[in-house]
Scaffold this motif. Sequence first.
Motif, mmCIF file in Angstrom:
data_model
loop_
_atom_site.group_PDB
_atom_site.id
_atom_site.type_symbol
_atom_site.label_atom_id
_atom_site.label_comp_id
_atom_site.label_asym_id
_atom_site.label_seq_id
_atom_site.Cartn_x
_atom_site.Cartn_y
_atom_site.Cartn_z
ATOM 1 N N GLU A 30 -13.393 16.449 38.596
ATOM 2 C CA GLU A 30 -12.956 16.285 39.975
ATOM 3 C C GLU A 30 -13.127 14.883 40.534
ATOM 4 O O GLU A 30 -12.681 14.613 41.640
ATOM 5 N N GLY A 31 -13.765 13.967 39.815
ATOM 6 C CA GLY A 31 -14.001 12.624 40.342
ATOM 7 C C GLY A 31 -12.805 11.720 40.093
ATOM 8 O O GLY A 31 -12.305 11.616 38.984
ATOM 9 N N LEU A 32 -12.350 11.051 41.138
ATOM 10 C CA LEU A 32 -11.205 10.161 41.020
ATOM 11 C C LEU A 32 -11.661 8.713 41.105
ATOM 12 O O LEU A 32 -12.415 8.342 42.005
ATOM 13 N N LEU A 33 -11.199 7.907 40.173
ATOM 14 C CA LEU A 33 -11.382 6.463 40.208
ATOM 15 C C LEU A 33 -10.013 5.851 40.459
ATOM 16 O O LEU A 33 -9.010 6.347 39.942
ATOM 17 N N TYR A 34 -9.971 4.770 41.248
ATOM 18 C CA TYR A 34 -8.681 4.133 41.507
ATOM 19 C C TYR A 34 -8.868 2.654 41.826
ATOM 20 O O TYR A 34 -9.948 2.217 42.193
ATOM 21 N N ASP A 35 -7.795 1.907 41.666
ATOM 22 C CA ASP A 35 -7.782 0.482 41.959
ATOM 23 C C ASP A 35 -7.297 0.308 43.392
ATOM 24 O O ASP A 35 -6.120 0.530 43.672
ATOM 25 N N PRO A 36 -8.173 -0.076 44.318
ATOM 26 C CA PRO A 36 -7.760 -0.194 45.717
ATOM 27 C C PRO A 36 -6.801 -1.357 45.976
ATOM 28 O O PRO A 36 -6.166 -1.406 47.021
ATOM 29 N N GLN A 37 -6.682 -2.278 45.037
ATOM 30 C CA GLN A 37 -5.758 -3.413 45.163
ATOM 31 C C GLN A 37 -4.713 -3.332 44.055
ATOM 32 O O GLN A 37 -4.634 -4.207 43.188
ATOM 33 N N ALA A 38 -3.904 -2.289 44.079
ATOM 34 C CA ALA A 38 -2.905 -2.074 43.037
ATOM 35 C C ALA A 38 -1.874 -3.199 43.026
ATOM 36 O O ALA A 38 -1.520 -3.750 44.076
ATOM 37 N N GLN A 39 -1.412 -3.536 41.855
ATOM 38 C CA GLN A 39 -0.418 -4.583 41.685
ATOM 39 C C GLN A 39 0.942 -4.109 42.201
ATOM 40 O O GLN A 39 1.281 -2.929 42.117
ATOM 41 N N ASP A 40 1.744 -5.048 42.701
ATOM 42 C CA ASP A 40 3.084 -4.713 43.189
ATOM 43 C C ASP A 40 3.959 -4.106 42.105
ATOM 44 O O ASP A 40 4.864 -3.331 42.401
ATOM 45 N N ALA A 41 3.697 -4.434 40.855
ATOM 46 C CA ALA A 41 4.468 -3.868 39.748
ATOM 47 C C ALA A 41 4.297 -2.354 39.664
ATOM 48 O O ALA A 41 5.135 -1.662 39.086
ATOM 49 N N GLN A 42 3.240 -1.838 40.254
ATOM 50 C CA GLN A 42 2.961 -0.397 40.226
ATOM 51 C C GLN A 42 3.504 0.326 41.458
ATOM 52 O O GLN A 42 3.289 1.516 41.633
ATOM 53 N N ARG A 43 4.211 -0.392 42.323
ATOM 54 C CA ARG A 43 4.657 0.165 43.615
ATOM 55 C C ARG A 43 5.422 1.486 43.475
ATOM 56 O O ARG A 43 5.155 2.445 44.189
ATOM 57 N N GLU A 44 6.374 1.553 42.551
ATOM 58 C CA GLU A 44 7.174 2.776 42.405
ATOM 59 C C GLU A 44 6.319 3.943 41.927
ATOM 60 O O GLU A 44 6.420 5.061 42.445
ATOM 61 N N ARG A 45 5.460 3.700 40.954
ATOM 62 C CA ARG A 45 4.592 4.768 40.437
ATOM 63 C C ARG A 45 3.599 5.232 41.509
ATOM 64 O O ARG A 45 3.330 6.426 41.637
ATOM 65 N N VAL A 46 3.071 4.283 42.284
ATOM 66 C CA VAL A 46 2.143 4.647 43.360
ATOM 67 C C VAL A 46 2.869 5.486 44.413
ATOM 68 O O VAL A 46 2.338 6.485 44.896
ATOM 69 N N ALA A 47 4.102 5.113 44.743
ATOM 70 C CA ALA A 47 4.881 5.892 45.710
ATOM 71 C C ALA A 47 5.092 7.319 45.214
ATOM 72 O O ALA A 47 5.007 8.283 45.991
#
Length: 82
Positions: A30-47
Amino acid sequence: MRLVVDLNRCQGYAQCAFLAPDVFAMHGDEGLLYDPQAQDAQRERVAQAVAACPVQAILVDELDMAAAGSGAPAATGEASDG
């Protein structure tokens, strides 16, 4: 782009980790790790990850990027309950 995940709301469904594995990762069941400063290249996947989150726990603050170009102070995206 800046990300904030409400870890109290997150239920560990892992849709974000499936859709954007370079930004989100599950730690245990249940623990989530994430990058709070995601790269713009990941914008579509993050959306896609934001849209797929069943509890809407992911917030993307893109105002800081727009403000950086205008010289205006960046918005934090934080709201007050009270």
